[in-house]
Design a protein around this motif. Structure first.
Motif, PDB file in Angstrom:
ATOM      1  N   ILE A 229       0.782  -0.978  -0.069  1.00 36.81           N
ATOM      2  CA  ILE A 229       0.065   0.003   0.006  1.00 36.81           C
ATOM      3  C   ILE A 229       0.881   1.173  -0.058  1.00 36.81           C
ATOM      4  O   ILE A 229       0.432   2.366  -0.578  1.00 36.81           O
ATOM      5  CB  ILE A 229      -0.946   0.183   1.322  1.00 36.81           C
ATOM      6  N   PHE A 230       2.061   1.181   0.919  1.00 34.32           N
ATOM      7  CA  PHE A 230       2.795   2.450   0.894  1.00 34.32           C
ATOM      8  C   PHE A 230       3.453   2.452  -0.358  1.00 34.32           C
ATOM      9  O   PHE A 230       3.687   3.846  -1.063  1.00 34.32           O
ATOM     10  CB  PHE A 230       3.777   2.150   1.985  1.00 34.32           C
ATOM     11  N   VAL A 231       4.015   1.575  -0.998  1.00 32.85           N
ATOM     12  CA  VAL A 231       4.737   1.675  -2.146  1.00 32.85           C
ATOM     13  C   VAL A 231       4.047   2.265  -3.499  1.00 32.85           C
ATOM     14  O   VAL A 231       4.286   2.921  -4.001  1.00 32.85           O
ATOM     15  CB  VAL A 231       5.306   0.245  -2.700  1.00 32.85           C
ATOM     16  N   PHE A 232       2.750   1.876  -3.699  1.00 27.96           N
ATOM     17  CA  PHE A 232       1.884   1.910  -4.519  1.00 27.96           C
ATOM     18  C   PHE A 232       0.869   2.982  -4.297  1.00 27.96           C
ATOM     19  O   PHE A 232       0.474   3.853  -5.252  1.00 27.96           O
ATOM     20  CB  PHE A 232       1.230   0.844  -5.297  1.00 27.96           C
ATOM     21  N   GLY A 233       0.642   3.459  -3.265  1.00 18.24           N
ATOM     22  CA  GLY A 233      -0.059   4.418  -2.677  1.00 18.24           C
ATOM     23  C   GLY A 233       0.561   5.732  -2.415  1.00 18.24           C
ATOM     24  O   GLY A 233      -0.063   6.724  -2.258  1.00 18.24           O
ATOM     25  N   MET A 234       1.884   5.614  -2.056  1.00 20.01           N
ATOM     26  CA  MET A 234       2.590   7.000  -1.672  1.00 20.01           C
ATOM     27  C   MET A 234       3.738   7.113  -2.455  1.00 20.01           C
ATOM     28  O   MET A 234       4.080   8.055  -2.905  1.00 20.01           O
ATOM     29  CB  MET A 234       2.975   6.571  -0.174  1.00 20.01           C
ATOM     30  N   LEU A 235       4.686   6.143  -2.691  1.00 16.06           N
ATOM     31  CA  LEU A 235       5.785   6.354  -3.531  1.00 16.06           C
ATOM     32  C   LEU A 235       5.533   6.516  -4.977  1.00 16.06           C
ATOM     33  O   LEU A 235       5.874   7.356  -5.810  1.00 16.06           O
ATOM     34  CB  LEU A 235       6.807   5.332  -3.455  1.00 16.06           C
ATOM     35  N   ALA A 236       4.510   5.695  -5.578  1.00 18.42           N
ATOM     36  CA  ALA A 236       4.052   5.844  -6.893  1.00 18.42           C
ATOM     37  C   ALA A 236       3.683   7.209  -7.277  1.00 18.42           C
ATOM     38  O   ALA A 236       3.932   7.647  -8.200  1.00 18.42           O
ATOM     39  CB  ALA A 236       3.372   4.565  -7.227  1.00 18.42           C
ATOM     40  N   PRO A 237       2.556   7.622  -6.525  1.00 11.86           N
ATOM     41  CA  PRO A 237       2.123   9.128  -6.789  1.00 11.86           C
ATOM     42  C   PRO A 237       3.544  10.003  -6.857  1.00 11.86           C
ATOM     43  O   PRO A 237       3.407  10.998  -7.659  1.00 11.86           O
ATOM     44  CB  PRO A 237       1.104   9.310  -5.664  1.00 11.86           C
ATOM     45  N   ILE A 238       4.441   9.991  -5.763  1.00 12.82           N
ATOM     46  CA  ILE A 238       5.317  10.874  -5.591  1.00 12.82           C
ATOM     47  C   ILE A 238       6.286  10.674  -7.030  1.00 12.82           C
ATOM     48  O   ILE A 238       6.659  11.712  -7.577  1.00 12.82           O
ATOM     49  CB  ILE A 238       6.270  10.468  -4.313  1.00 12.82           C
ATOM     50  N   SER A 239       6.477   9.609  -7.499  1.00 16.55           N
ATOM     51  CA  SER A 239       7.160   9.377  -8.621  1.00 16.55           C
ATOM     52  C   SER A 239       6.519   9.977 -10.057  1.00 16.55           C
ATOM     53  O   SER A 239       7.301  10.694 -10.572  1.00 16.55           O
ATOM     54  CB  SER A 239       7.441   7.936  -8.930  1.00 16.55           C
ATOM     55  N   TRP A 240       5.112   9.948 -10.042  1.00 15.01           N
ATOM     56  CA  TRP A 240       4.531  10.421 -10.982  1.00 15.01           C
ATOM     57  C   TRP A 240       4.329  11.886 -11.031  1.00 15.01           C
ATOM     58  O   TRP A 240       4.298  12.678 -11.946  1.00 15.01           O
ATOM     59  CB  TRP A 240       3.022   9.668 -11.050  1.00 15.01           C
ATOM     60  N   SER A 241       4.399  12.330  -9.838  1.00 10.69           N
ATOM     61  CA  SER A 241       4.286  13.917  -9.554  1.00 10.69           C
ATOM     62  C   SER A 241       5.712  14.604  -9.901  1.00 10.69           C
ATOM     63  O   SER A 241       5.499  15.652 -10.384  1.00 10.69           O
ATOM     64  CB  SER A 241       4.170  14.204  -8.163  1.00 10.69           C
ATOM     65  N   ILE A 242       6.767  13.918 -10.059  1.00  7.29           N
ATOM     66  CA  ILE A 242       7.976  14.488 -10.542  1.00  7.29           C
ATOM     67  C   ILE A 242       8.363  13.971 -11.923  1.00  7.29           C
ATOM     68  O   ILE A 242       9.428  14.304 -12.347  1.00  7.29           O
ATOM     69  CB  ILE A 242       9.131  14.151  -9.649  1.00  7.29           C
ATOM     70  N   GLY A 243       7.103  13.674 -12.547  1.00 10.82           N
ATOM     71  CA  GLY A 243       7.398  13.219 -13.909  1.00 10.82           C
ATOM     72  C   GLY A 243       8.066  11.898 -14.315  1.00 10.82           C
ATOM     73  O   GLY A 243       8.233  11.680 -15.447  1.00 10.82           O
ATOM     74  N   LEU A 244       8.152  11.117 -13.250  1.00 11.58           N
ATOM     75  CA  LEU A 244       8.831   9.700 -13.671  1.00 11.58           C
ATOM     76  C   LEU A 244       8.205   8.584 -13.572  1.00 11.58           C
ATOM     77  O   LEU A 244       7.265   8.342 -12.754  1.00 11.58           O
ATOM     78  CB  LEU A 244      10.126   9.523 -12.859  1.00 11.58           C
ATOM     79  N   PRO A 245       7.796   7.874 -14.856  1.00 10.40           N
ATOM     80  CA  PRO A 245       6.808   6.428 -14.723  1.00 10.40           C
ATOM     81  C   PRO A 245       7.351   5.626 -13.639  1.00 10.40           C
ATOM     82  O   PRO A 245       8.544   5.097 -13.692  1.00 10.40           O
ATOM     83  CB  PRO A 245       7.087   5.974 -16.009  1.00 10.40           C
ATOM     84  N   PHE A 246       6.646   5.266 -12.737  1.00 10.61           N
ATOM     85  CA  PHE A 246       7.003   4.590 -11.571  1.00 10.61           C
ATOM     86  C   PHE A 246       7.351   3.064 -11.813  1.00 10.61           C
ATOM     87  O   PHE A 246       8.438   2.544 -11.332  1.00 10.61           O
ATOM     88  CB  PHE A 246       5.757   4.397 -10.411  1.00 10.61           C
ATOM     89  N   PHE A 247       6.656   2.396 -12.944  1.00 13.18           N
ATOM     90  CA  PHE A 247       7.038   1.215 -13.429  1.00 13.18           C
ATOM     91  C   PHE A 247       8.357   1.218 -14.017  1.00 13.18           C
ATOM     92  O   PHE A 247       9.140   0.445 -14.105  1.00 13.18           O
ATOM     93  CB  PHE A 247       6.064   0.603 -14.140  1.00 13.18           C
ATOM     94  N   ALA A 248       8.888   2.343 -14.729  1.00 15.42           N
ATOM     95  CA  ALA A 248      10.324   2.549 -15.380  1.00 15.42           C
ATOM     96  C   ALA A 248      10.982   2.572 -14.507  1.00 15.42           C
ATOM     97  O   ALA A 248      12.246   1.892 -14.506  1.00 15.42           O
ATOM     98  CB  ALA A 248      10.007   3.715 -16.287  1.00 15.42           C
ATOM     99  N   VAL A 249      10.834   3.228 -13.168  1.00 12.46           N
ATOM    100  CA  VAL A 249      11.958   3.045 -12.135  1.00 12.46           C
ATOM    101  C   VAL A 249      11.836   1.830 -11.501  1.00 12.46           C
ATOM    102  O   VAL A 249      13.322   1.367 -11.144  1.00 12.46           O
ATOM    103  CB  VAL A 249      11.256   4.186 -11.062  1.00 12.46           C
TER     104      VAL A 249
END
Length: 441
Positions: A229-249
């Motif tokens: 939940i933390f990884v996909f509910g918190m870290l993923a939105p942070i990644s997308w908010s800085i313009g980086l596709p999370f799954f690419a990371v």
């Protein structure tokens, strides 16, 4: 055959073989443990010199030292906010689902292993913690491999070289060459990664057998669910908010994640992460400062672990422990959990030391957690590494120290706009102007 040459494929095959061996021949599997221990030891050997060379090399070329101070403040602010949110998530989950309710382990005796870990942990105080950050000698920090102490020495050395020598200094050239040699040594060691992952996983499966899948299943499921939940509910939105596709990371660090899955230690990923994040567009100084700092101060998985462990022990031992008391203990743990938890079992030792110091909960409950610590440590390390990877990208974009072209070349994904780059349009125009002039000429 070409796929078999890829590191993550080799590690994955090794993990499958380890599970099979652990189930079929447990004693033989346990005998494989030195392979994992040896591989981790080789990587830990590389940590201190790589941190030193990377950070000093980056800082020595910084023209504005105020940028370093600004980046430090931003990093600590990010670490504290995100790790606090992780701890709150764990607190909510453990109180909502009550994994320890009905276990009635109030009179449970501690296992010998838990007693030993608690005794070794000792007590924790703010003064001893702060004094412990200062190495006795310059050599002592490297001998012990303490990340925080090496970080302090690296910052001092980088600042001193920045103001004392020129850009063409023979010392800086030597550090640059040493960094190249260290990463070449690392590439040799990484060829042993499948062997190390095989040994660590085989020993774990052989030691616990099927019990690793059923012992205190509610706690295991709750903790893994909280981390997801933390990884996909918190870290993923942070990644997308800085313009980086999370799954690419995630694809970028998949080799390191598989190694962590096999060894339950985030230290095995550190040296390669330094190199990969730099290749993926993050400025060398940002990577050299934020990543080692995050390994000590941005432990999201550990924060969730602490919250879940406190709630579970209170419930399992039938100890009256209100939510306000839990929050108070979590506030203490948010401080004491920093540092020293990058190896398997490190979070358990920190928890034991804190509980022994504050004496808020019966230590007998630690015996329950010790039995499943290896499983919890895997999710802990994975969450920590993903969190620190996102932290590096976040600070790099915040500091306008990110190369989108390098990220696209390394991952195949195109970065978007970042909400942290308020002057992105101006920066883009400035970057495009030289190219325009070159085209006209």
């Amino acid at each position: 055959m070409k796929q078999l040459r890829k590191l993550h494929i080799q590690v994955l095959i090794a993990l499958v073989c380890a599970v099979i061996l652990g189930i079929i021949a447990p004693q033989t599997a346990i005998a494989m443990k030195p392979l994992g221990q040896g591989f981790i030891a080789l990587l830990k050997m590389m940590l201190a010199p790589i941190i030193f060379c990377t950070l000093v090399h980056g800082m020595a070329h910084v023209k504005d030292l105020r940028k370093l101070g600004r980046m430090g403040v931003k990093s600590l602010l990010y670490f504290e906010v995100v790790s606090t949110l992780a701890m709150v998530l764990g607190f909510v989950m453990v109180n909502l689902f009550q994994p320890g309710a009905g276990l009635h382990a109030a009179n449970m005796l501690e296992s010998n292993e838990a007693i030993k870990a608690t005794a070794n942990a000792g007590g924790i105080s703010i003064v001893s913690y702060l004094l412990g950050l200062i190495p006795h000698t310059l050599v002592d920090a490297f001998a012990k491999g303490d990340i925080v102490q090496v970080l302090i020495i690296s910052i001092l050395a980088g600042m001193a070289l920045n103001v004392a020598v020129g850009a063409d200094s023979v010392i800086l050239r030597g550090i640059d060459e040493a960094q190249t040699v260290l990463f070449r040594m690392l590439s040799f060691i990484m060829k042993l990664a499948p062997l190390g992952a095989f040994g660590a996983m085989a020993a774990a499966i052989g030691s616990y057998g099927g019990m690793t899948l059923v012992y205190l299943l509610k706690v295991i499921v709750l903790y893994y669910a909280s981390c997801l939940i933390f990884v996909f509910g918190m870290l993923a939105p942070i990644s997308w908010s800085i313009g980086l596709p999370f799954f690419a990371v995630l694809r970028l660090i998949r080799d390191e994640m598989l190694l962590i899955f096999g060894t339950a230690s985030s230290e095995v990923a550190f040296p390669r992460l330094l190199e990969k994040l730099h290749r993926a567009g993050c400025d060398e100084m940002v990577v050299g400062f934020v990543l080692p700092s995050g390994y000590s101060f941005n432990l999201d998985g550990t924060a969730i672990y602490m919250a879940v462990a406190i709630g579970f022990i209170a419930q399992a031992t039938d100890t009256p422990f209100s939510q306000w008391q839990q929050l108070g203990l979590l506030a203490i743990l948010s401080f004491t959990s920093k540092g020293g938890t990058t190896v398997a079992g490190g979070a358990f030792v920190k928890l034991a030391a804190t509980l022994q110091s504050v004496k808020a909960l019966p230590l007998g409950g630690l015996g329950l957690l010790f039995g499943i610590d290896r499983l919890l440590a895997t999710a802990n390390a994975l969450t920590n590494v993903v969190g620190n990877t996102i932290a590096v990208f976040c600070i790099a974009r915040w500091e306008n120290a990110f190369d989108p072209a390098a990220f696209q070349c390394e991952t195949g994904a195109t970065p978007g706009k970042s909400i942290l780059r308020l002057r992105q349009s101006e920066a883009a125009k400035a970057a495009a102007q030289p190219q325009k002039l070159a085209g006209e000429n």
